[in-house]
Scaffold this motif. Structure first.
Motif, PDB file in Angstrom:
ATOM      1  N   GLY B 121      37.637  31.626  40.437  1.00 52.47           N
ATOM      2  CA  GLY B 121      38.353  32.162  41.593  1.00 52.47           C
ATOM      3  C   GLY B 121      39.485  33.096  41.217  1.00 52.47           C
ATOM      4  N   LEU B 122      39.775  33.236  39.931  1.00 49.49           N
ATOM      5  CA  LEU B 122      40.837  34.167  39.532  1.00 49.49           C
ATOM      6  C   LEU B 122      40.327  35.608  39.633  1.00 49.49           C
ATOM      7  CD1 LEU B 122      42.318  32.433  36.335  1.00 49.49           C
ATOM      8  CD2 LEU B 122      43.017  32.180  38.732  1.00 49.49           C
ATOM      9  N   LYS B 123      41.237  36.494  40.050  1.00 52.72           N
ATOM     10  CA  LYS B 123      40.906  37.929  40.053  1.00 52.72           C
ATOM     11  C   LYS B 123      42.107  38.688  39.511  1.00 52.72           C
ATOM     12  CE  LYS B 123      38.240  38.062  44.122  1.00 52.72           C
ATOM     13  NZ  LYS B 123      38.317  38.429  45.532  1.00 52.72           N
ATOM     14  N   VAL B 124      41.869  39.577  38.564  1.00 52.37           N
ATOM     15  CA  VAL B 124      42.972  40.327  37.968  1.00 52.37           C
ATOM     16  C   VAL B 124      43.516  41.341  38.972  1.00 52.37           C
ATOM     17  CG1 VAL B 124      43.640  41.900  36.112  1.00 52.37           C
ATOM     18  CG2 VAL B 124      42.047  40.022  35.645  1.00 52.37           C
ATOM     19  N   ILE B 125      44.826  41.405  39.068  1.00 53.69           N
ATOM     20  CA  ILE B 125      45.495  42.366  39.954  1.00 53.69           C
ATOM     21  C   ILE B 125      45.718  43.669  39.187  1.00 53.69           C
ATOM     22  CG2 ILE B 125      47.686  42.867  41.111  1.00 53.69           C
ATOM     23  CD1 ILE B 125      47.884  39.821  41.703  1.00 53.69           C
ATOM     24  N   ASP B 126      45.400  44.775  39.818  1.00 50.46           N
ATOM     25  CA  ASP B 126      45.652  46.083  39.214  1.00 50.46           C
ATOM     26  C   ASP B 126      47.112  46.448  39.462  1.00 50.46           C
ATOM     27  OD1 ASP B 126      45.833  48.696  38.452  1.00 50.46           O
ATOM     28  OD2 ASP B 126      44.296  49.449  39.823  1.00 50.46           O
ATOM     29  N   THR B 127      47.963  46.181  38.459  1.00 45.97           N
ATOM     30  CA  THR B 127      49.411  46.358  38.672  1.00 45.97           C
ATOM     31  C   THR B 127      49.807  47.829  38.729  1.00 45.97           C
ATOM     32  OG1 THR B 127      49.684  46.009  36.307  1.00 45.97           O
ATOM     33  CG2 THR B 127      50.146  44.139  37.738  1.00 45.97           C
ATOM     34  N   SER B 128      48.873  48.722  38.395  1.00 44.41           N
ATOM     35  CA  SER B 128      49.213  50.158  38.486  1.00 44.41           C
ATOM     36  C   SER B 128      49.427  50.579  39.942  1.00 44.41           C
ATOM     37  CB  SER B 128      48.098  50.997  37.856  1.00 44.41           C
ATOM     38  OG  SER B 128      46.963  51.020  38.702  1.00 44.41           O
TER      39      SER B 128
END
Lengths: 349, 349
Positions: B121-128
């Motif tokens: 359920g984890l999804k990486v956030i695009d911090t850009s």
């Protein structure tokens, strides 16, 4: 034609006395006889005078006895005859679309003879089809079209699903069940007498059926008769049955809300307490009226006439005769005393 | 690595004590502190250890405090930390999809550090994208997606129609209103304080809004604020408000049933007595969960990020800090004390 030459007929009428709260009684309607001159004005209004042959007592008419009823038809008018669907024969016509002797479906009044202003709403019946005329207020009329629209347009069945139909042997329910069976569904019904349950299982194609007056724990009954849960509900009754259905619906279940006959005569209608099930099971509940889907009428009639000829369904009627039986027939309908589509035969021809 | 070399951290947790009937109190949840060893097994289970930064108190969590709750998520487990949506930072990862330092959206537990089995359920956030991290549990997270699905997929708005939104300044409602305005609708909201009403009208794009705690005749209020009737209702509250809406719905009206927050803490939920309106106004009422529409997630995120950059909507948050504020924040949310999306900030980074 001068007035003394115009023939007159005796015209029995069913008069709506006043708005009704609670149970409808015989005394809420009254049979009155007046004289009708068999003539139509020459003023271009295109009126048609018909002799009513079959009238259709329908549950929705109970709602029209309420003063505050707001829907696509207005409440009945106290002191006037009630109106509804019928099959009639044209006696006189000033409308070129209809001629003397035509059999027509009509939205007519509960009386022996009616003047239909402008001939509005009349449709000529193709008698070459050799179908009983009364079917045009039943399986080929409003109740049939209601079943058709509710099943195909609102519920959109998928083969193998379970459908549950309340008031299953009624005018609409008996067709929903048979059409659902043709669509490859598991078909469950309920009704209020052993005679109706037998009909459902033996003649009307229902896989199983139960008597809601005996199996009064609706939740337990639905669990028993719908072992895979309910995918679709054709809602004719409302109240506690609706709550039990909501509790037994499968995910993405659909409810076609056609009628709520258990509620029409209650002064305070039952509250539905478990609408949270709409979210947890992602249920769609949709109220509908056949009249909104008139574009489907031609395909409906063609399909149903075809089914009739191929004997793919049967249609059970409960016919009372004579306008003087009207009040009793209507009260019987509202208490579920009819077996099959309630019809009032007013005249043979 | 032998055990004495593994660093340990103190890990505060919010423990669910037992199932709750009626109002949730501070005593139904408990803060407990344990020690957590910052290590993961080498057994191929792909676990990920995260530090929780933002947690999301949401109304649906109240339902999970009921023993008999059946939906797409199970009830909470007494004695265990409660779980919910969050934004977290990866501390250790055995899953090649995530690396130390990644910011992720998560379905995590209410505690400072969590082990996420398999990284599920984890999804990486695009911090850009330079968006506040907390927005990923708000306008860019579950509440935002709920607003998006409910408006576009369930209600299917047409320009010029009137939409009414209850709990209008909440996490979901504030977005429904702004998206509805972008779709060319007349947008009416209700909320429970003057501060919220001001927000709705001044910042959140609502055409009109009313305080349901002051205008307690909901029927009269809806007649006043929806002079053309209601075409769509985004349902967040249930109960008496739903009855009033049904009475004021236009023909072919649609109701997206998202939540029923007025009912969650009642031992006996209110009965809805006027479902006959579903028929007379041909209303469709549909319960939904955003999770069923995951295929729309990419277009949702792209569209909402675009709107954010173009400043086409604003997002109001109500942020409480520290896990020790968790219980108070949750109880506040359930009583409507929050102004905007309730957030619990657990750690800065």
């Amino acid at each position: 034609m001068s007035s003394f030459e115009v023939p007159e007929v005796s015209n029995k009428q069913v008069i709506f006395k006043n708005y009704v709260v609670g149970k409808v009684n015989d005394s809420d309607l009254e049979i009155r006889t007046s004289q009708l001159r068999l003539e139509l004005p020459e003023d271009g209004t295109n009126d048609v005078l018909v002799k009513n042959l079959y009238l259709s007592p329908d549950p929705y008419m109970r709602s029209r006895m309420k003063e505050d009823y707001t829907s696509y038809v207005p409440p009945f008018t106290p002191g006037k005859p009630i109106d509804g669907y019928g099959v009639s024969k044209v006696v006189l016509s000033k409308n070129p679309a209809f001629k003397e002797g035509d059999y027509v479906t009509s939205f007519t009044r509960w009386e022996e003879y009616s003047v239909i202003p402008g001939g509005n709403g009349l449709k000529v019946i193709d008698t070459s089809e050799s179908v009983p005329l009364s079917y045009y207020v039943g399986c080929l009329g409003m109740p049939g079209f209601t079943a058709y629209v509710g099943l195909y347009e609102i519920l959109k069945p998928k083969q193998g699903e379970t459908i549950y139909v309340s008031a299953a042997s009624g005018a609409v329910g008996q067709l929903v069940g048979q059409l659902a069976k043709l669509a490859g569904l598991y078909v469950v019904g309920s009704a209020g007498s052993q005679q109706k349950i037998d009909l459902l299982k033996e003649k009307l194609g229902y896989d199983v059926a139960f008597n809601y007056k005996q199996e009064t724990d609706y939740n337990a009954a639905l669990k028993k008769y719908c072992p895979k849960g309910i995918d679709m509900y054709f809602e004719n009754v409302g109240g506690k049955m609706l709550e039990a259905v909501l509790d037994n619906m499968n995910k993405f279940g659909r409810i076609a809300v056609c009628g709520l006959i258990s509620q029409y005569e209650k002064e305070n209608s039952d509250g539905i307490h478990n609408l949270s099930r709409l979210i947890s099971a992602r249920i769609t509940m949709r109220g509908f009226l056949q009249a909104d889907h008139a574009n489907l009428q031609p395909e409906f009639l063609q399909k149903m006439l075809g089914y009739l000829k191929e004997k793919k369904f049967v249609y059970i009627e409960d016919i009372d005769e004579g306008l003087e039986s009207a009040v009793g027939a209507f009260v019987k309908l509202l208490s579920g005393g009819n077996v099959g589509k309630q019809i009032l035969k007013v005249a043979t021809d």
